[in-house]
Design an enzyme around this catalytic site. Structure first.
Site: not given
Ligand code: NAI
Ligand SMILES: O=C(O)C1=N[C@H](C(=O)O)C[C@H](O)C1
Length: 272
Positions: A7, A100, A156, A160
């Site tokens: 990702g 998520t 957010h 998102k």
């Molecule tokens: N646990 C936490 O605290 C956090 C969780 N997240 C989660 O992380 C995920 C990504 O968030 P963002 O970066 O904002 O999204 P985004 O949409 O900007 O990035 C996701 C990336 O993953 C790639 N991708 C999707 N499926 C794929 C696959 N099968 N193989 C390879 N690449 C793939 C997409 O092409 C994209 O470049 C979301 O589910 C978000 O909720 C994001 C930030 C913090």
């Molecule tokens: O998608 C995001 O950006 C984030 N996702 C996480 C969530 O779904 O809990 C948490 C984080 O704050 C950012």
């Protein structure tokens, strides 16, 4: 430790830069159709060449055997693990998933692979240190003020996809378990502009209220949490959550406090 990352979106890019600076990144994966494929990671991050060529996430098993990462950190989408948990288990690669929006059945499938497939998995919608501390505080309040009304509010950025956030759902569930009546806790979401991540627990009575809130104002907070989780899961098998890391840290800190107390006490006895 060698880490693979999947990702390279809003969050993945910041995580890649952080892990690259820590000198632990050895493999980066993007979608098969992505324009980032086969480019040097430096080109994607707008910095000098890193020597890491971004690979596509197909034929994963072969790529994992070639690169031999200890842990894969996932900031992609729920599809990735759904399609690839087999390959990860076969190659013995542990996983930190920050993704998520998993369906309950998908979580169960991942849990089963971790428990029976001889790999370690951390499922961490709540990856930052601070938001985990917020959860502990909310649990204490729920134990002490069960008759108050609890609400989880999150904000957010407008891109998102899932709502409420994975973290908000987790906070609400942790509160529910501690409440005397086990009642569902509502979670509300705002999607606007470029907000990186805000979570608030509102605890409201007739005459007073408590608010506990956390805000991530840089995605580096997610990178730090993911790195901490990767360090924890290396060499372990089974299914874990971020709370397991904090519990381990609390126990270690407790041991240190007891040891320094014993040392001080022994010195005092020597002096007497
Ligand atoms: N646990 C936490 O605290 C956090 C969780 N997240 C989660 O992380 C995920 C990504 O968030 P963002 O970066 O904002 O999204 P985004 O949409 O900007 O990035 C996701 C990336 O993953 C790639 N991708 C999707 N499926 C794929 C696959 N099968 N193989 C390879 N690449 C793939 C997409 O092409 C994209 O470049 C979301 O589910 C978000 O909720 C994001 C930030 C913090
Ligand atoms: O998608 C995001 O950006 C984030 N996702 C996480 C969530 O779904 O809990 C948490 C984080 O704050 C950012």
């Amino acid at each position: 430790m060698k880490i693979a990352l999947v990702g390279l979106g809003r969050t993945g890019k910041i995580v890649a830069e952080y892990l690259w600076q820590k000198k632990v990144l050895n493999m980066v994966l993007c979608r098969p159709e992505s324009s980032k494929a086969h480019k040097d990671l430096g080109e994607i991050l707008n910095c000098k060449d890193t020597g890491i060529l971004v690979e596509t996430s197909d034929h994963l098993e072969r790529k994992l055997f070639q690169n031999q990462p200890d842990v894969l950190i996932d900031f992609s989408s729920s599809n990735f693990l759904k399609d690839n948990i087999h390959a990860l288990a076969k190659s013995g690669t542990n996983v930190v998933t920050a993704v998520t929006g998993y369906e309950p059945a998908e979580v169960e499938k991942i849990r089963n692979f971790a428990e029976k497939g001889n790999i370690g998995v951390i499922m961490a919608p709540n990856i930052t240190y601070g938001v985990n501390v917020l959860m502990l505080m909310a649990e204490i309040v729920a134990e002490l003020m069960s008759d108050y009304d609890f609400e989880v509010l999150e904000e957010h950025h407008k891109h998102k996809q899932d709502r409420p956030s994975g973290t908000a759902k987790k906070i609400a569930d942790k509160i529910r378990v501690k409440l005397m009546n086990n009642q569902e806790v509502p979670a509300q979401a705002v999607r606007a502009g470029g907000i990186i991540g805000k979570h608030k627990v509102l605890v409201c009575g007739e005459f007073d209220k408590i608010e506990i809130s956390h805000e991530s104002f840089s995605r580096v907070a997610f990178a730090q949490g993911a790195y901490k989780a990767a360090q924890f899961i290396t060499g372990k098998t089974g299914f874990y959550e971020m709370t397991d890391i904090f519990e381990q840290e609390r126990q270690e800190r407790q041991k240190q406090v007891s040891a320094s107390y014993d040392e001080k006490h022994a010195e005092e006895l020597d002096l007497a």
